[in-house]
Design an enzyme around this catalytic site. Structure first.
Site, PDB file in Angstrom:
ATOM      1  N   ILE A 155      19.178 -12.295  65.276  1.00  0.00           N
ATOM      2  CA  ILE A 155      20.451 -10.543  64.918  1.00  0.00           C
ATOM      3  C   ILE A 155      21.730 -12.431  64.731  1.00  0.00           C
ATOM      4  O   ILE A 155      21.216 -13.458  64.846  1.00  0.00           O
ATOM      5  CB  ILE A 155      20.052 -10.437  66.241  1.00  0.00           C
ATOM      6  CG1 ILE A 155      20.373 -11.245  67.621  1.00  0.00           C
ATOM      7  CG2 ILE A 155      18.986  -9.742  66.550  1.00  0.00           C
ATOM      8  CD1 ILE A 155      20.873 -10.680  69.002  1.00  0.00           C
ATOM      9  N   ASP A 156      22.894 -11.357  64.392  1.00  0.00           N
ATOM     10  CA  ASP A 156      23.874 -11.868  63.845  1.00  0.00           C
ATOM     11  C   ASP A 156      24.351 -12.192  64.886  1.00  0.00           C
ATOM     12  O   ASP A 156      24.485 -11.808  66.156  1.00  0.00           O
ATOM     13  CB  ASP A 156      24.124 -10.767  63.425  1.00  0.00           C
ATOM     14  CG  ASP A 156      23.681 -10.286  61.995  1.00  0.00           C
ATOM     15  OD1 ASP A 156      23.139 -10.937  60.975  1.00  0.00           O
ATOM     16  OD2 ASP A 156      24.352  -9.646  61.797  1.00  0.00           O
ATOM     17  N   LYS A 157      24.892 -13.284  64.341  1.00  0.00           N
ATOM     18  CA  LYS A 157      26.083 -13.481  65.520  1.00  0.00           C
ATOM     19  C   LYS A 157      27.297 -13.176  66.404  1.00  0.00           C
ATOM     20  O   LYS A 157      27.187 -13.205  67.743  1.00  0.00           O
ATOM     21  CB  LYS A 157      27.127 -14.574  64.463  1.00  0.00           C
ATOM     22  CG  LYS A 157      28.195 -15.339  65.531  1.00  0.00           C
ATOM     23  CD  LYS A 157      29.401 -16.445  64.458  1.00  0.00           C
ATOM     24  CE  LYS A 157      30.381 -16.484  65.565  1.00  0.00           C
ATOM     25  NZ  LYS A 157      31.130 -17.543  64.781  1.00  0.00           N
ATOM     26  N   ARG A 197      24.174  -2.916  59.943  1.00  0.00           N
ATOM     27  CA  ARG A 197      25.218  -2.353  59.293  1.00  0.00           C
ATOM     28  C   ARG A 197      25.069  -1.985  57.953  1.00  0.00           C
ATOM     29  O   ARG A 197      26.257  -1.033  57.575  1.00  0.00           O
ATOM     30  CB  ARG A 197      25.767  -3.886  59.252  1.00  0.00           C
ATOM     31  CG  ARG A 197      25.959  -4.768  61.398  1.00  0.00           C
ATOM     32  CD  ARG A 197      26.415  -6.119  60.664  1.00  0.00           C
ATOM     33  NE  ARG A 197      27.833  -6.374  60.280  1.00  0.00           N
ATOM     34  CZ  ARG A 197      27.988  -7.498  59.614  1.00  0.00           C
ATOM     35  NH1 ARG A 197      26.581  -9.204  60.851  1.00  0.00           N
ATOM     36  NH2 ARG A 197      29.086  -8.129  59.927  1.00  0.00           N
TER      37      ARG A 197
END
Length: 345
Positions: A156-158, A260
């Protein structure tokens, strides 16, 4: 040497190119496409990643960029040229706290905080989730954090918070990897997005590919375009705040920036998502009071408002269904409460 060609981590810096890999074709080399040549001579890389690298201009032969279909011949010098200097990406244990929600001998489920990168890469070579996992597992000789056979099953993204599963054994990673590939896992995210929905639920289908205008952003192409990777997101309205909406997203696929990019594609960027335009005031009033309220919201939750809330999979050893649910972190919960108070004021 880490000779995995990872296009996800190539675009953090601008400027000149730096040599990361050099291969010289021997005198007996038969004509062979450069993507196949590199696939034969590197570890842990896929042909798709190599082709993406070539498309981005990172694969050179005899000093010049080439496309994937270039035929390598005797004496050709093939290099991988990246936009950042070569860096040691060896994963070292770091004493970083982990919020472990479940753990047994073969896997662990972690609730990742926003701001933590999951794996070392360009610009983030330490302080990552896998560095913390390496510390947690430092007394288990069989666990090698630098082996691709164990570790992260998905990412998962930062700046996304929430649940992520880590495999401790090769068998567990293979089993879980197949579940993710077959879309047998269950994952849902909560997010705050800009705008009002006329319907209460829906599905977004659109291929995810890197945006040619911004290599750090993904874009959406038609499902039948044969460009990018197929992606499906199911969404459902949870709560309406007039100018923003709290939404649940369920993933069938797990593409880079999928939620996103998909939400941006249908005109509802995630609140606070700078990369996809979510830090602009896209809906609402023109008053200074409203602008101050929005800026206060950005201060409370200074990231994209996205949380990986649930995760479900079949345990690779027991065959038991495992389902996990994580609470909203403080910044996300504070943001939602701020909007609730605003519309009820």
């Amino acid at each position: 040497m880490n000779d995995e060609i990872d296009i996800e981590e190539l675009d953090e810096l601008e400027g000149g190119l730096y040599e990361h890999l050099r291969l010289e074709a021997d005198a007996g080399q038969m004509p062979l496409r450069v993507d196949k040549f590199l696939l034969e001579h590197t570890q842990h890389s896929s042909r798709n990643r190599i082709q993406q690298a070539a498309e981005a201009g990172y694969i050179h032969v005899n000093g010049r960029p080439v496309k994937s279909n270039y035929k390598v011949r005797p004496g050709d010098v093939v290099t991988l040229m990246l936009s950042q200097p070569k860096h040691d990406t060896t994963i070292y244990p770091e004493d970083i706290p982990l919020n472990i929600v479940y753990e047994d001998d073969v896997l662990m489920v972690i609730n990742k905080p926003a701001g933590m990168v999951v794996h070392p890469g360009a610009g983030n070579f330490n302080g990552t989730l896998i560095n913390a996992v390496a510390w947690h597992m430092k007394d288990v000789p069989a666990f090698d954090p630098n082996s691709p056979e164990v570790g992260l099953v998905h990412r998962i993204d930062k700046d996304t918070s929430g649940l992520i599963v880590v495999a401790k054994t090769p068998d567990a990673k293979t089993n879980l990897g197949k579940q993710f590939f077959r879309h047998d896992t269950h994952r849902s995210y909560n997010c705050l997005v800009w705008g009002h929905f006329t319907e209460d639920e829906g599905t977004i289908e659109g291929n995810i590919t890197r945006d040619p205008k911004d290599r750090q952003r993904m874009t959406v192409m038609p499902p039948d375009s044969e460009v990018g990777k197929p992606a499906i997101t199911h969404w459902r309205v949870l709560e309406k705040f007039g100018y923003t909406t709290l939404v649940e997203c369920r993933l069938e696929t797990g593409r880079t920036h999928q939620i996103r990019a998909h939400m941006k594609h249908i005109g509802h960027p995630l609140f606070g998502d700078e990369r996809y335009g979510g830090t602009e005031i896209l809906r609402g009033e023109r008053s200074s009071k409203y602008k101050a309220f929005i800026n206060n919201c950005f201060t409370i939750c200074p990231r994209q408002a996205l949380h990986a809330k649930t995760l479900g999979f079949v345990h690779p050893e027991t065959g038991k269904q495992m389902d996990f649910n994580s609470e909203w972190p403080e910044d996300f919960a504070g943001l939602i409460e701020k909007w609730r108070n605003y519309i009820h004021a």
